[in-house]
Scaffold this motif. Structure first.
Motif, PDB file in Angstrom:
ATOM      1  N   SER A 125       1.001   4.759  -2.068  1.00 41.05           N
ATOM      2  CA  SER A 125       0.950   6.058  -1.391  1.00 41.05           C
ATOM      3  C   SER A 125       2.087   6.959  -1.854  1.00 41.05           C
ATOM      4  O   SER A 125       1.892   8.161  -2.105  1.00 41.05           O
ATOM      5  CB  SER A 125       1.026   5.861   0.122  1.00 41.05           C
ATOM      6  OG  SER A 125      -0.019   5.049   0.597  1.00 41.05           O
TER       7      SER A 125
ATOM      8  N   ALA B 256     -10.502  -2.571   0.619  1.00 37.11           N
ATOM      9  CA  ALA B 256     -10.348  -1.238   0.035  1.00 37.11           C
ATOM     10  C   ALA B 256     -11.712  -0.562   0.092  1.00 37.11           C
ATOM     11  O   ALA B 256     -12.677  -1.069  -0.480  1.00 37.11           O
ATOM     12  CB  ALA B 256      -9.856  -1.332  -1.402  1.00 37.11           C
TER      13      ALA B 256
ATOM     14  N   GLU C  71     -13.878   2.747  -0.898  1.00 35.94           N
ATOM     15  CA  GLU C  71     -13.700   3.773  -1.921  1.00 35.94           C
ATOM     16  C   GLU C  71     -15.015   4.451  -2.310  1.00 35.94           C
ATOM     17  O   GLU C  71     -15.646   4.077  -3.296  1.00 35.94           O
ATOM     18  CB  GLU C  71     -13.016   3.199  -3.153  1.00 35.94           C
ATOM     19  CG  GLU C  71     -13.577   1.889  -3.691  1.00 35.94           C
ATOM     20  CD  GLU C  71     -12.821   1.416  -4.923  1.00 35.94           C
ATOM     21  OE1 GLU C  71     -12.418   2.250  -5.758  1.00 35.94           O
ATOM     22  OE2 GLU C  71     -12.632   0.198  -5.047  1.00 35.94           O
TER      23      GLU C  71
ATOM     24  N   ASP D 160      -3.762  -0.684  -3.347  1.00 38.50           N
ATOM     25  CA  ASP D 160      -4.716  -0.106  -4.291  1.00 38.50           C
ATOM     26  C   ASP D 160      -5.444   1.047  -3.620  1.00 38.50           C
ATOM     27  O   ASP D 160      -6.266   0.825  -2.742  1.00 38.50           O
ATOM     28  CB  ASP D 160      -5.714  -1.182  -4.731  1.00 38.50           C
ATOM     29  CG  ASP D 160      -6.915  -0.622  -5.473  1.00 38.50           C
ATOM     30  OD1 ASP D 160      -6.760   0.398  -6.168  1.00 38.50           O
ATOM     31  OD2 ASP D 160      -8.005  -1.220  -5.362  1.00 38.50           O
ATOM     32  N   HIS D 161      -5.111   2.275  -3.997  1.00 42.37           N
ATOM     33  CA  HIS D 161      -5.928   3.360  -3.472  1.00 42.37           C
ATOM     34  C   HIS D 161      -5.887   4.576  -4.370  1.00 42.37           C
ATOM     35  O   HIS D 161      -5.173   4.603  -5.377  1.00 42.37           O
ATOM     36  CB  HIS D 161      -5.607   3.677  -2.008  1.00 42.37           C
ATOM     37  CG  HIS D 161      -4.249   4.201  -1.706  1.00 42.37           C
ATOM     38  ND1 HIS D 161      -4.017   5.494  -1.333  1.00 42.37           N
ATOM     39  CD2 HIS D 161      -3.048   3.594  -1.697  1.00 42.37           C
ATOM     40  CE1 HIS D 161      -2.730   5.663  -1.087  1.00 42.37           C
ATOM     41  NE2 HIS D 161      -2.115   4.541  -1.305  1.00 42.37           N
TER      42      HIS D 161
ATOM     43  N   GLY E  85     -16.321  -0.860  -3.183  1.00 42.21           N
ATOM     44  CA  GLY E  85     -15.033  -1.288  -2.671  1.00 42.21           C
ATOM     45  C   GLY E  85     -14.976  -2.807  -2.615  1.00 42.21           C
ATOM     46  O   GLY E  85     -15.920  -3.505  -3.009  1.00 42.21           O
TER      47      GLY E  85
ATOM     48  N   ALA F 265       0.834  -1.206   0.000  1.00 45.45           N
ATOM     49  CA  ALA F 265       0.000   0.000   0.000  1.00 45.45           C
ATOM     50  C   ALA F 265       0.867   1.255   0.000  1.00 45.45           C
ATOM     51  O   ALA F 265       0.548   2.247  -0.676  1.00 45.45           O
ATOM     52  CB  ALA F 265      -0.932  -0.008   1.204  1.00 45.45           C
TER      53      ALA F 265
ATOM     54  N   SER G 185      -2.704   2.217   3.840  1.00 42.38           N
ATOM     55  CA  SER G 185      -2.319   3.285   2.916  1.00 42.38           C
ATOM     56  C   SER G 185      -2.319   4.618   3.649  1.00 42.38           C
ATOM     57  O   SER G 185      -2.744   4.705   4.804  1.00 42.38           O
ATOM     58  CB  SER G 185      -3.289   3.323   1.734  1.00 42.38           C
ATOM     59  OG  SER G 185      -4.627   3.450   2.192  1.00 42.38           O
TER      60      SER G 185
ATOM     61  N   GLU H  78      -9.922   6.549  -1.944  1.00 41.75           N
ATOM     62  CA  GLU H  78      -9.843   5.137  -1.575  1.00 41.75           C
ATOM     63  C   GLU H  78      -8.674   4.897  -0.630  1.00 41.75           C
ATOM     64  O   GLU H  78      -7.578   5.417  -0.839  1.00 41.75           O
ATOM     65  CB  GLU H  78      -9.665   4.293  -2.836  1.00 41.75           C
ATOM     66  CG  GLU H  78      -9.530   2.794  -2.604  1.00 41.75           C
ATOM     67  CD  GLU H  78      -9.349   2.024  -3.900  1.00 41.75           C
ATOM     68  OE1 GLU H  78      -9.509   0.788  -3.879  1.00 41.75           O
ATOM     69  OE2 GLU H  78      -9.045   2.646  -4.948  1.00 41.75           O
ATOM     70  N   HIS H  79      -8.929   4.093   0.410  1.00 41.49           N
ATOM     71  CA  HIS H  79      -7.889   3.660   1.340  1.00 41.49           C
ATOM     72  C   HIS H  79      -7.932   2.142   1.496  1.00 41.49           C
ATOM     73  O   HIS H  79      -8.989   1.508   1.365  1.00 41.49           O
ATOM     74  CB  HIS H  79      -8.100   4.276   2.726  1.00 41.49           C
ATOM     75  CG  HIS H  79      -7.316   5.524   2.986  1.00 41.49           C
ATOM     76  ND1 HIS H  79      -5.977   5.659   2.659  1.00 41.49           N
ATOM     77  CD2 HIS H  79      -7.664   6.700   3.580  1.00 41.49           C
ATOM     78  CE1 HIS H  79      -5.546   6.854   3.037  1.00 41.49           C
ATOM     79  NE2 HIS H  79      -6.545   7.509   3.587  1.00 41.49           N
ATOM     80  N   ASP H  80      -6.761   1.571   1.819  1.00 39.34           N
ATOM     81  CA  ASP H  80      -6.653   0.160   2.186  1.00 39.34           C
ATOM     82  C   ASP H  80      -6.683   0.054   3.705  1.00 39.34           C
ATOM     83  O   ASP H  80      -5.922   0.754   4.395  1.00 39.34           O
ATOM     84  CB  ASP H  80      -5.339  -0.427   1.666  1.00 39.34           C
ATOM     85  CG  ASP H  80      -5.224  -0.342   0.153  1.00 39.34           C
ATOM     86  OD1 ASP H  80      -6.255  -0.146  -0.506  1.00 39.34           O
ATOM     87  OD2 ASP H  80      -4.094  -0.473  -0.365  1.00 39.34           O
TER      88      ASP H  80
ATOM     89  N   ASP I  60      -6.303   6.702  -9.590  1.00 40.60           N
ATOM     90  CA  ASP I  60      -6.409   5.393  -8.949  1.00 40.60           C
ATOM     91  C   ASP I  60      -5.189   4.590  -9.360  1.00 40.60           C
ATOM     92  O   ASP I  60      -4.873   4.492 -10.555  1.00 40.60           O
ATOM     93  CB  ASP I  60      -7.695   4.711  -9.409  1.00 40.60           C
ATOM     94  CG  ASP I  60      -8.088   3.515  -8.561  1.00 40.60           C
ATOM     95  OD1 ASP I  60      -7.312   3.135  -7.648  1.00 40.60           O
ATOM     96  OD2 ASP I  60      -9.165   2.945  -8.805  1.00 40.60           O
TER      97      ASP I  60
END
Length: 272
Positions: free
Chosen positions: A21, A199, A201, A105-106, A167, A17, A246, A232-234, A94
């Motif tokens: 970032s 994730a 999002e 993935d964010h 998500g 992550a 992330s 989006e955050h993990d 993204d």
């Protein structure tokens, strides 16, 4: 089937992550009027590979790019083009990367030059809804508790919450169980337990929630042509609570933004 991760696997996922970032942080100062999404895509691929990882989107499901870049009314899955960004645009970037056999993935929606106050508010509320959803990601809750919280907050501000996209679980595959919608009913959906990695999002429209897909088969846009935001955050559940894998801190450092929004979701302070 939900794949539960060990604490050791979660730490490997954190490294994945953080590659994403750092990529978004590197891109933050490149995003300005006159720059093309295709240039951003090339910068991102080089940066990810130079840091020992592999672009997570490139080639997956036939994706032709490292980034998905969604401008203005594009909701998600925008393919990079040679159209220069203009003052007043917004662009959701993204990004995915694979490191240690796990995906990061964010996404973050950036302002390009001077953006209207109406659009700034959309971005602010969408990002706030992301953290509202993260707070619901804890043992004892269910998946739709996350979506319910996001939906209630965004609809209170008069925005459209996209239903067709959501998500997802994250791990050795980019998309795992469970699906994590941005709407729902409290107490419904799969139980949240320790070791879940997802994730979250929010995809939120300034106007109605309706969307359509362009002829390229990828780019999804708002049906009414109004702007859309995507953050989006993990997230992992560790010791019963949500923990961010992330971070937007690299973006904020690059742009000179001071924020403590992530502090409550970190057991150990992030060292940049």
């Amino acid at each position: 089937m939900i794949i539960i991760k060990t604490k050791e696997e979660i730490e490997l996922m954190r490294e994945s992550a953080l590659i994403v970032s750092k990529t978004l942080g590197m891109l933050a100062t490149e995003i300005k009027p006159g720059v093309t999404p295709n240039k951003l895509d090339k910068l991102a691929e080089t940066f990810i590979r130079d840091n020992g990882a592999i672009p997570g989107f490139l080639g997956l499901y036939g994706c032709p790019s490292t980034l998905l870049t969604s401008v203005n009314e594009q909701v998600v899955h925008g393919l990079p083009t040679d159209r220069p960004l203009e003052d007043g645009d917004i662009i959701a970037v993204d990004c995915g990367a694979v490191l240690n056999d796990f995906y990061g993935d964010h996404a973050y929606t950036f302002e390009v030059g001077e953006v209207s106050e109406e659009t700034k508010k959309l971005l602010q509320v969408t990002k706030e809804s992301l953290y509202i959803g993260i707070r619901e990601t804890k043992v004892g809750n269910r998946v739709e508790d996350i979506g319910y919280a996001i939906q209630q907050y965004c609809e209170k501000h008069g925005y459209g919450v996209v239903r067709e996209l959501c998500g997802h679980g994250l791990g050795r595959k980019l998309h795992e169980d469970p699906e994590v919608p941005n709407y729902g009913k409290r107490g419904r959906g799969k139980k949240l337990v320790n070791g879940i990695t997802i994730a979250i999002e929010p995809m939120i429209n300034l106007g109605a929630r309706n969307i359509r897909t362009l002829k390229d088969g990828w780019t999804i846009v708002t049906a009414d042509g109004k702007p859309s935001a995507h953050f989006e955050h993990d997230v992992a559940i560790v010791d019963g609570k949500p923990e961010l894998l992330s971070t937007f801190a690299y973006i904020y450092k690059a742009l000179g933004i001071v924020s403590n929004e992530e502090n409550e979701f970190r057991q150990v302070p992030l060292v940049l």
